[in-house]
Design an enzyme around this catalytic site. Structure first.
Site, PDB file in Angstrom:
ATOM      1  N   ASN A 242     -38.575 -13.145  61.483  1.00 39.77           N
ATOM      2  CA  ASN A 242     -38.533 -13.366  60.034  1.00 39.77           C
ATOM      3  C   ASN A 242     -39.459 -12.346  59.399  1.00 39.77           C
ATOM      4  O   ASN A 242     -40.672 -12.465  59.506  1.00 39.77           O
ATOM      5  CB  ASN A 242     -39.005 -14.805  59.734  1.00 39.77           C
ATOM      6  N   TRP A 243     -38.846 -11.346  58.757  1.00 38.16           N
ATOM      7  CA  TRP A 243     -39.670 -10.260  58.197  1.00 38.16           C
ATOM      8  C   TRP A 243     -40.290 -10.643  56.851  1.00 38.16           C
ATOM      9  O   TRP A 243     -41.041  -9.864  56.274  1.00 38.16           O
ATOM     10  CB  TRP A 243     -38.830  -8.985  58.059  1.00 38.16           C
ATOM     11  N   LYS A 244     -39.908 -11.791  56.311  1.00 34.44           N
ATOM     12  CA  LYS A 244     -40.427 -12.240  55.004  1.00 34.44           C
ATOM     13  C   LYS A 244     -40.233 -11.135  53.954  1.00 34.44           C
ATOM     14  O   LYS A 244     -39.264 -10.395  54.038  1.00 34.44           O
ATOM     15  CB  LYS A 244     -41.898 -12.657  55.121  1.00 34.44           C
TER      16      LYS A 244
ATOM     17  N   HIS B 108     -38.032 -22.928  55.010  1.00 31.61           N
ATOM     18  CA  HIS B 108     -39.295 -22.318  55.471  1.00 31.61           C
ATOM     19  C   HIS B 108     -40.437 -22.864  54.615  1.00 31.61           C
ATOM     20  O   HIS B 108     -40.274 -23.072  53.406  1.00 31.61           O
ATOM     21  CB  HIS B 108     -39.206 -20.794  55.363  1.00 31.61           C
TER      22      HIS B 108
ATOM     23  N   GLU C 103     -42.901 -21.521  53.336  1.00 34.83           N
ATOM     24  CA  GLU C 103     -43.248 -20.702  52.164  1.00 34.83           C
ATOM     25  C   GLU C 103     -42.271 -20.963  51.003  1.00 34.83           C
ATOM     26  O   GLU C 103     -42.649 -20.914  49.840  1.00 34.83           O
ATOM     27  CB  GLU C 103     -43.268 -19.215  52.556  1.00 34.83           C
TER      28      GLU C 103
ATOM     29  N   GLU D  22     -42.400 -25.513  62.856  1.00 32.07           N
ATOM     30  CA  GLU D  22     -43.409 -24.549  62.418  1.00 32.07           C
ATOM     31  C   GLU D  22     -44.579 -25.284  61.769  1.00 32.07           C
ATOM     32  O   GLU D  22     -44.542 -25.561  60.554  1.00 32.07           O
ATOM     33  CB  GLU D  22     -42.803 -23.582  61.403  1.00 32.07           C
TER      34      GLU D  22
ATOM     35  N   GLY E  33     -48.868 -17.490  60.225  1.00 32.26           N
ATOM     36  CA  GLY E  33     -49.593 -16.337  59.708  1.00 32.26           C
ATOM     37  C   GLY E  33     -51.100 -16.472  59.765  1.00 32.26           C
ATOM     38  O   GLY E  33     -51.827 -15.704  59.119  1.00 32.26           O
TER      39      GLY E  33
ATOM     40  N   SER F  75     -47.489 -17.995  64.577  1.00 31.50           N
ATOM     41  CA  SER F  75     -48.319 -17.023  65.293  1.00 31.50           C
ATOM     42  C   SER F  75     -47.908 -16.822  66.747  1.00 31.50           C
ATOM     43  O   SER F  75     -48.765 -16.641  67.612  1.00 31.50           O
ATOM     44  CB  SER F  75     -49.799 -17.404  65.190  1.00 31.50           C
TER      45      SER F  75
ATOM     46  N   GLY G 255     -42.860 -14.380  62.752  1.00 32.72           N
ATOM     47  CA  GLY G 255     -43.131 -13.640  61.517  1.00 32.72           C
ATOM     48  C   GLY G 255     -43.837 -12.338  61.831  1.00 32.72           C
ATOM     49  O   GLY G 255     -43.226 -11.317  62.148  1.00 32.72           O
ATOM     50  N   GLY G 256     -45.172 -12.378  61.762  1.00 33.11           N
ATOM     51  CA  GLY G 256     -46.000 -11.178  61.909  1.00 33.11           C
ATOM     52  C   GLY G 256     -45.615 -10.294  63.084  1.00 33.11           C
ATOM     53  O   GLY G 256     -45.429  -9.074  62.930  1.00 33.11           O
TER      54      GLY G 256
HETATM   55  C1  PEP Z   1     -42.810 -17.571  60.127  1.00 33.29           C
HETATM   56  O1  PEP Z   1     -42.874 -16.926  59.106  1.00 33.29           O
HETATM   57  O2  PEP Z   1     -41.836 -18.318  60.293  1.00 33.29           O
HETATM   58  C2  PEP Z   1     -43.868 -17.429  61.128  1.00 33.29           C
HETATM   59  C3  PEP Z   1     -43.853 -18.220  62.168  1.00 33.29           C
HETATM   60  O3  PEP Z   1     -44.830 -16.485  60.882  1.00 33.29           O
HETATM   61  P1  PEP Z   1     -45.977 -16.001  61.904  1.00 33.29           P
HETATM   62  O4  PEP Z   1     -45.310 -15.701  63.224  1.00 33.29           O
HETATM   63  O5  PEP Z   1     -46.559 -14.782  61.280  1.00 33.29           O
HETATM   64  O6  PEP Z   1     -46.950 -17.123  62.033  1.00 33.29           O
END
Ligand code: PEP
Length: 256
Positions: A9-11, A96, A98, A168, A174, A214, A235-236
């Site tokens: 997930n590049w957000k 999500h 966010e 999640e 993040g 993460s 994500g990251g």
């Molecule tokens: C996400 O955005 O779904 C996520 C899990 O981010 P990260 O891996 O950066 O925690």
């Protein structure tokens, strides 16, 4: 046997130029190979066609981070499932944390979007997860159950196979904090039991439950080795092609 899904997930990162570069780097590693895992990248809308193009000769897939629950009309700034299908997207992330936190998406909105996705020949990755204070006051199971039931209540069982659930924990997204493999397994097993009670054991056994929060090369093996962890929503680490490729390679090495 559930096939791993490793989803990036590049957000709101990686516009067309950067997306093309990143996707080319990922494609280069997997070009001509057929990974056991399903691999997916969800870029920002404007970058989707570029990622699709980079992945053209690979088994890698492209998805979206959001969608509207209507098919067209006066919804300025929104994107429909039909538009995503035209771009050859296969998956859409819904719910999500966010989107819930910054865009006010309620359980009802998440349910409507998810229903729209699965009834329009796309697959939904439905995110659920508790906040830190909810984990601390031991209400995390209730929170996740409530979020999940809001969605599955609106989905007929014929569409259950088009659902992927992503657990999640919000406190791990993040932040560099990760749920321990035991915490992840406990929640994934709990989520599967909700799906089993709601539909059937057979249906629940076939739904993939991803861990997100993460995930990185250093913790992926332990997390992905848990019996009810069927992949990752990343994500990251998905914004770094070598880290993302490393996580895929780790998934490829795990047999359950
Ligand atoms: C996400 O955005 O779904 C996520 C899990 O981010 P990260 O891996 O950066 O925690």
């Amino acid at each position: 046997m559930r096939r791993f899904l490793i989803a990036g997930n590049w957000k709101m990162n990686a516009g067309p130029t950067e997306a093309k570069k990143l996707a080319d780097e990922i494609a280069e590693t997997w070009n001509g190979k057929s990974p056991k895992s399903e691999v997916l990248i969800c870029p920002p809308f404007v970058s989707i066609p570029f990622v699709v193009k980079s992945f053209r000769d690979t088994a890698l897939k492209t998805g979206a981070q959001n969608v509207h629950s209507e098919s067209n009309g006066a919804f300025t700034g929104e994107i429909s499932t039909e538009m995503l299908q035209e771009l050859t997207c296969e998956y859409v992330i819904t719910g999500h944390s966010e989107r819930r936190e910054f865009f006010g998406e309620t359980d009802a909105v998440v349910a409507a979007k998810t229903k729209r996705v699965v009834t329009n020949e796309l697959k939904a990755i439905v995110c659920v997860g508790e906040k830190l204070e909810e984990r601390k006051n031991d209400s995390h199971r209730d929170v996740v159950k409530f979020q999940l039931e809001a969605v599955i209540n609106s989905i007929d069982n014929e569409y259950a196979s088009d659902l992927v659930i992503a657990y999640e924990p919000v406190w791990a997204i993040g932040t560099g904090e990760t749920a321990s493999p035991e915490q992840a397994q406990e929640m994934h097993k709990f989520i599967r039991s909700i799906l089993s009670d709601f539909w059937s054991e057979t249906i629940a056994d076939n739904i993939r439950i991803l861990y997100g929060g993460s995930m990185k090369p250093g913790n992926a093996k332990e997390l992905l080795s848990q019996p009810d962890v069927d992949g990752g929503l990343i994500g990251g680490a998905s914004l770094d092609s070598s880290s993302f490729n490393e996580i895929i390679t780790i998934a490829e090495s795990i047999t359950k």
